[in-house]
Scaffold this active site. Structure first.
Site, PDB file in Angstrom:
ATOM      1  N   ARG A   1      13.404  -1.669  -8.336  1.00 47.99           N
ATOM      2  CA  ARG A   1      12.310  -1.935  -8.785  1.00 47.99           C
ATOM      3  C   ARG A   1      11.886  -2.285 -10.016  1.00 47.99           C
ATOM      4  O   ARG A   1      12.638  -1.551 -10.471  1.00 47.99           O
ATOM      5  CB  ARG A   1      11.375  -1.037  -7.563  1.00 47.99           C
ATOM      6  CG  ARG A   1      12.109  -1.060  -6.098  1.00 47.99           C
ATOM      7  CD  ARG A   1      12.095  -0.124  -5.394  1.00 47.99           C
ATOM      8  NE  ARG A   1      10.443  -1.382  -5.086  1.00 47.99           N
ATOM      9  CZ  ARG A   1      10.578  -1.978  -4.193  1.00 47.99           C
ATOM     10  NH1 ARG A   1      11.582  -2.382  -3.824  1.00 47.99           N
ATOM     11  NH2 ARG A   1       9.146  -2.706  -3.403  1.00 47.99           N
TER      12      ARG A   1
ATOM     13  N   ARG B   1       3.552 -12.007   3.688  1.00 46.72           N
ATOM     14  CA  ARG B   1       5.158 -11.616   4.048  1.00 46.72           C
ATOM     15  C   ARG B   1       5.638 -11.429   5.387  1.00 46.72           C
ATOM     16  O   ARG B   1       7.144 -11.663   5.341  1.00 46.72           O
ATOM     17  CB  ARG B   1       5.961 -10.839   3.102  1.00 46.72           C
ATOM     18  CG  ARG B   1       5.579 -11.567   1.287  1.00 46.72           C
ATOM     19  CD  ARG B   1       6.009 -10.776   0.449  1.00 46.72           C
ATOM     20  NE  ARG B   1       7.029 -10.671   0.625  1.00 46.72           N
ATOM     21  CZ  ARG B   1       8.123  -9.472  -0.321  1.00 46.72           C
ATOM     22  NH1 ARG B   1       7.482  -8.976  -1.669  1.00 46.72           N
ATOM     23  NH2 ARG B   1       9.206  -9.866  -1.278  1.00 46.72           N
TER      24      ARG B   1
ATOM     25  N   LYS C   1       3.130   6.497   4.615  1.00 46.63           N
ATOM     26  CA  LYS C   1       2.647   4.901   4.544  1.00 46.63           C
ATOM     27  C   LYS C   1       1.951   4.577   5.858  1.00 46.63           C
ATOM     28  O   LYS C   1       1.300   3.538   5.259  1.00 46.63           O
ATOM     29  CB  LYS C   1       3.162   4.804   3.678  1.00 46.63           C
ATOM     30  CG  LYS C   1       3.783   4.831   2.328  1.00 46.63           C
ATOM     31  CD  LYS C   1       4.486   3.651   1.301  1.00 46.63           C
ATOM     32  CE  LYS C   1       5.162   4.342   0.153  1.00 46.63           C
ATOM     33  NZ  LYS C   1       6.702   3.997  -0.452  1.00 46.63           N
TER      34      LYS C   1
ATOM     35  N   PRO D   1       0.508  -1.045  -0.387  1.00 44.03           N
ATOM     36  CA  PRO D   1       0.115   0.080   0.106  1.00 44.03           C
ATOM     37  C   PRO D   1       0.926   1.363  -0.316  1.00 44.03           C
ATOM     38  O   PRO D   1       1.934   1.346   0.672  1.00 44.03           O
ATOM     39  CB  PRO D   1      -0.834   0.275   1.461  1.00 44.03           C
ATOM     40  CG  PRO D   1      -0.876  -1.718   1.560  1.00 44.03           C
ATOM     41  CD  PRO D   1       0.168  -2.080   1.401  1.00 44.03           C
ATOM     42  N   GLU D   2       0.673   2.031  -0.838  1.00 37.23           N
ATOM     43  CA  GLU D   2       0.782   3.792  -0.927  1.00 37.23           C
ATOM     44  C   GLU D   2       0.433   4.364  -0.251  1.00 37.23           C
ATOM     45  O   GLU D   2      -1.427   3.807   0.179  1.00 37.23           O
ATOM     46  CB  GLU D   2       1.397   3.798  -2.775  1.00 37.23           C
ATOM     47  CG  GLU D   2       2.226   2.950  -2.781  1.00 37.23           C
ATOM     48  CD  GLU D   2       2.860   2.717  -4.266  1.00 37.23           C
ATOM     49  OE1 GLU D   2       2.690   4.070  -5.191  1.00 37.23           O
ATOM     50  OE2 GLU D   2       2.734   2.547  -4.960  1.00 37.23           O
TER      51      GLU D   2
END
Length: 282
Positions: free
Chosen positions: A272, A124, A54, A2-3
Site C-alpha cells: 500500500r 469496483r 469499518k 472508507p475507514e
DNA sequence: CCCGGAACCTGAAGGC
DNA sequence: TGCCTTCAGGTTCCGG
C-alpha cells in the site's frame, strides 16, 4: 476506501433518518454484492445503526441485521421522496454518472414505505451487504475499537510488541485494532514523528504514548470534517467530506513537510501507498 | 504461526 | 485519438 471516520460519519448521518423506517422493497442490481435472502427484511422496521471497525450494522426488527462493508469504492446515498425511483443531483458526484441515481455503479437500492431510499453504489464491486443474525455480530473477528475504554497506551504497546512487521502494517491489522486504514495510519505516524517502516516491537514507551494520542487525534479530526473525499467516498446526502484538505502527508509525495520542510516520500509497504517525511519521522 | 503477494473489479490518469 | 500501463483509502486466500 472508507475507514473508521468515514463509516462513523455515514452512521451518524443515517441514524436519525432510518430508525423506525419500514423497508418496502430491496432491488438488487448486482447479486454478488448482496449476501442473504432480501425477502426476509421486507416490511420490517430499522431499529438502530452501529459501527464496528469499518462495518456499518443496520439492526432490523425480528433479530436480523444488515451489515455493510464499503471496501474501496462503496458509497451509501440517502434520498428523501425519490420520484419514480430516481434521484437527481444538481452537482457532479464521483462515480455517479449524470448525477443520477440509480446509476451505473448502483448495486442495491433499499426503498422505504415513505418513498425515501438508500442507494448502495460501488464502482469496483468489492463491497457487500450481508444479512446476518444479530446474535452472530459478537463473533466478528475485530480488534479493539480505538474509541473504547479498552484501548489504552498499554493495550497499544501489547498489540505492537507482538510483531516485528512495520508499525504501519500493524496499525492497519483489523484483528488487532479496528477501523484504521491507510490514510489515518499514515497521518497518525506523521503526527507522532514515527517512521512507518519501523518494526512495531521497536517503539519505546514514549513513542507508543505519542502514537496513541495522535491516532485518536487524527481519527477524531477525520470524523469532525466528515471523512476524506479525495476519491469516491461521499456523505449520504451526496456532499463531500473535508478531511482531505487537512492531510499532512497522505498523497503529498514530493512536497515539503509542513513540520521540517523536508521532502515527503512515497514508498510501498504491505503493498500500500505509504507517505512519510524521512527527515523528521524517526 | 507469520508473512508477502496475488486476486477480487472497474475506471481514471499518464506515457507514448 | 487511442492503446497500454499503472494505480486506487480493503479484505481474503494461497503458498512458502
Amino acid at each position: 476506501m472508507p475507514e473508521l471516520p468515514e463509516v462513523e460519519t455515514i452512521k451518524r448521518f443515517l441514524l436519525p433518518k432510518l430508525v423506525g423506517k419500514k423497508i418496502k422493497a430491496i432491488k438488487i442490481l448486482s447479486p454478488k454484492n448482496f449476501i442473504g435472502n432480501s425477502k426476509e427484511l421486507i416490511g420490517k422496521a430499522i431499529q438502530g445503526l452501529e459501527r464496528r471497525a469499518k462495518i456499518l450494522i443496520i439492526n432490523i426488527e425480528g433479530g436480523k441485521a444488515l451489515t455493510v462493508h464499503l471496501k474501496l469504492t462503496g458509497q451509501l446515498v440517502y434520498a428523501n421522496k425519490v420520484k419514480e425511483g430516481k434521484m437527481i443531483f444538481s452537482h457532479p458526484l464521483p462515480f455517479i454518472s449524470d448525477g443520477e441515481l440509480p446509476g451505473k455503479t448502483t448495486r442495491v437500492v433499499i426503498g422505504f414505505i415513505d418513498d425515501s431510499a438508500l442507494f448502495f453504489n460501488d464502482m469496483r464491486k468489492f463491497g457487500w451487504m450481508k444479512i446476518v443474525d444479530q446474535s452472530a455480530l459478537a463473533e466478528l473477528k475485530m480488534g479493539v475499537e480505538p474509541f473504547s475504554q479498552e484501548f489504552t497506551p498499554i493495550k497499544l504497546k501489547q498489540t505492537l510488541s507482538l510483531t516485528k512487521r512495520p508499525v504501519k502494517v500493524a496499525l492497519m491489522d483489523q484483528e488487532k485494532i479496528a477501523g484504521v486504514g491507510n490514510i489515518y495510519a499514515n497521518e497518525a505516524l506523521f503526527e507522532a514523528k514515527i517512521n512507518p517502516v519501523r518494526p512495531a516491537n521497536s517503539l519505546n514507551n514514549e513513542e507508543i504514548e505519542e502514537l496513541y494520542l495522535m491516532l485518536l487525534k487524527v481519527l477524531k479530526e477525520g470524523i469532525k470534517y466528515g471523512g476524506s473525499s479525495d476519491e469516491s467516498y461521499i456523505k449520504p446526502d451526496g456532499s463531500s467530506g473535508k478531511y482531505q484538505e487537512h492531510f499532512r502527508v497522505y498523497q503529498r509525495q514530493g512536497e515539503k513537510c509542513f513540520r521540517c520542510q523536508g521532502k515527503i516520500k512515497r514508498i510501498a509497504l504491505g503493498g500500500r501507498g505509504t507517505f512519510y517525511c524521512p527527515s523528521c519521522q524517526k
